[in-house]
Design a protein around this motif. Sequence first.
Motif, short mmCIF file in Angstrom:
data_model
loop_
_atom_site.label_atom_id
_atom_site.label_comp_id
_atom_site.label_asym_id
_atom_site.label_seq_id
_atom_site.Cartn_x
_atom_site.Cartn_y
_atom_site.Cartn_z
N SER A 160 0.74 -1.18 0.01
CA SER A 160 0.20 -0.15 -0.14
C SER A 160 1.26 0.93 -0.25
O SER A 160 0.31 2.17 0.32
CB SER A 160 -0.93 0.31 1.38
N VAL A 161 2.00 1.59 -0.18
CA VAL A 161 3.03 2.30 0.00
C VAL A 161 2.47 3.18 -1.24
O VAL A 161 2.56 4.41 -0.77
CB VAL A 161 4.68 1.61 -1.08
N MET A 162 1.91 3.39 -2.33
CA MET A 162 1.27 4.35 -3.36
C MET A 162 0.07 4.78 -2.64
O MET A 162 0.09 5.96 -2.96
CB MET A 162 1.56 3.18 -4.57
N ILE A 163 -0.49 3.63 -3.09
CA ILE A 163 -1.88 3.99 -1.92
C ILE A 163 -2.00 5.43 -0.55
O ILE A 163 -2.11 6.83 -0.66
CB ILE A 163 -2.50 3.64 -1.72
N GLU A 164 -0.62 5.12 0.55
CA GLU A 164 -0.53 5.74 1.08
C GLU A 164 -0.03 7.58 1.10
O GLU A 164 0.36 7.90 1.91
CB GLU A 164 0.24 4.91 2.24
N THR A 165 1.35 6.37 -0.04
CA THR A 165 1.29 8.19 -0.84
C THR A 165 0.53 9.43 -1.10
O THR A 165 0.82 10.66 -0.76
CB THR A 165 2.65 8.17 -1.45
N VAL A 166 -0.14 9.07 -2.29
CA VAL A 166 -0.86 10.07 -2.69
C VAL A 166 -1.71 10.05 -1.43
O VAL A 166 -2.83 11.48 -1.73
CB VAL A 166 -1.94 9.01 -4.17
N PHE A 167 -2.36 9.46 -1.28
CA PHE A 167 -3.86 9.75 0.01
C PHE A 167 -2.56 10.39 1.44
O PHE A 167 -3.56 10.77 2.69
CB PHE A 167 -4.42 9.05 0.98
#
Length: 342
Positions: free
Chosen positions: A284-291
Motif C-alpha cells: 500500500s506504499v503508493m496509496i499511502e503516498t497519494v493519500f
Amino acid sequence: MALRRARSFAVPLAGFLLLTALTFLGLLAITFFIGRVVPIDPVLAVVGDRATQEQYEAARQAMGLDRALLVQFVDYVWQVMQGDLGRSVSTNRPVVEDLARVFPATLEMATIGIAIGVALGVPMGVWAAAKQGSWVDQVIRVLALLGYSVPAFWLGLVGLAIFYAGLGWVAGPGRIDIFYDGIVPPVTGLLLVDSLIAGDTGIFMNALSHIALPAAILGFFSLAYIARMTRSFMLDQLSQEYVVTARVKGLPEWRVIWIHAFGPIRVPLITVIGLSYAGLLEGSVMIETVFSWPGIGNYLTVALLNADMNAVLGATLVIGAVFIFINRISDVLYRVLDPRSR
C-alpha cells in the motif's frame, strides 16, 4: 489415552513453532544482509557528510560496524529478540515506537480493503464461473484485468479528482481532519475502533470518510485477484463428475454451485485471501503516498528518502513477520477446514 492425545497435540505444535522460528530467523538474516548490501552508508546518515574522519570512525565503532559480520548478525538477532530495532534518524525516536504508531493505520485500511475484496470478489468469481462465456463473465474478467493493469497511484489520483475534488463524496488526504487530531485517546490504534470506544460518532464518521476511498481502491485490487482465482477454482470444480451427477439428480442450481462446487475450493481460497491480505499490508506504499496516509508504507518511503536504514529494516521486518503470521494462520485454517490435513 490422555497421554496419547497430549502427544498428538504437542508434536504438531512443536513442529509449528520450530518452523515459525526458523522462518523468522531466515527473515532476520535477509533483512540484515540487505542492510549491508544496499549502497547507503548508515554512519554517514547519522553524522552527516561534513563530519571529520575521526567523527566518522567514532560513530562507526559506536554502531558496531567495525566488528566481524557474523558478530554483527548475532547482535542484531539479540537486539530484535529484545524488541530493539534501533533509533530512527528521521524521527529521533526508537523504531519500535514509530512502527507501533504507524502500523495500525495500515492495518485498518488493509483490513477494510480485504473485507471489500472478499465480500465482492468471491461472489463475482463464482458468478463468472457459473455463467462462463456470458456477458457477465466477460465483464468480471475485464474488471479483474483492470485490477491487475491499472497503476495504484494513477487510480488514487483519479479517485481524488472525481470523488473528493469533483463530487465531494469523501474527505481528502490524511487519516482525519486536523482539528479532530488527538481528541480520541488511542486504545487499539485503529481510529474507527477507538472513536467508537470513546463514543464519538462525529470523529468516527470523519475517519470513515477519509478511509473510504483508499480502502475501496485497495479493495478493488484485492477483488481483482480474488475474483480471478475463485473463477479458476470454480471452473475446475464445475467440470467434476460429482457436480454433473448433482445436476442430473435435479438439485437446485444454487445448491450445486455453493454446496457441491464451492465447498472444496474453500481451502485453496484461504491461501489466495491470505496472500492478498498480506499484499495489501505491504503493497500500500503508493496509496499511502497519494493519500498522505500515516501508515507503514508512507513511513518506509520517508525512511528510504532519508537513508534511515534502521527504520527501513524495521519496517521490512514487520512486513515480513506479517507474511509469516498470515501463512501460519492459513496452515491452521487448513487443518480446521480439511480433516485430511490433520
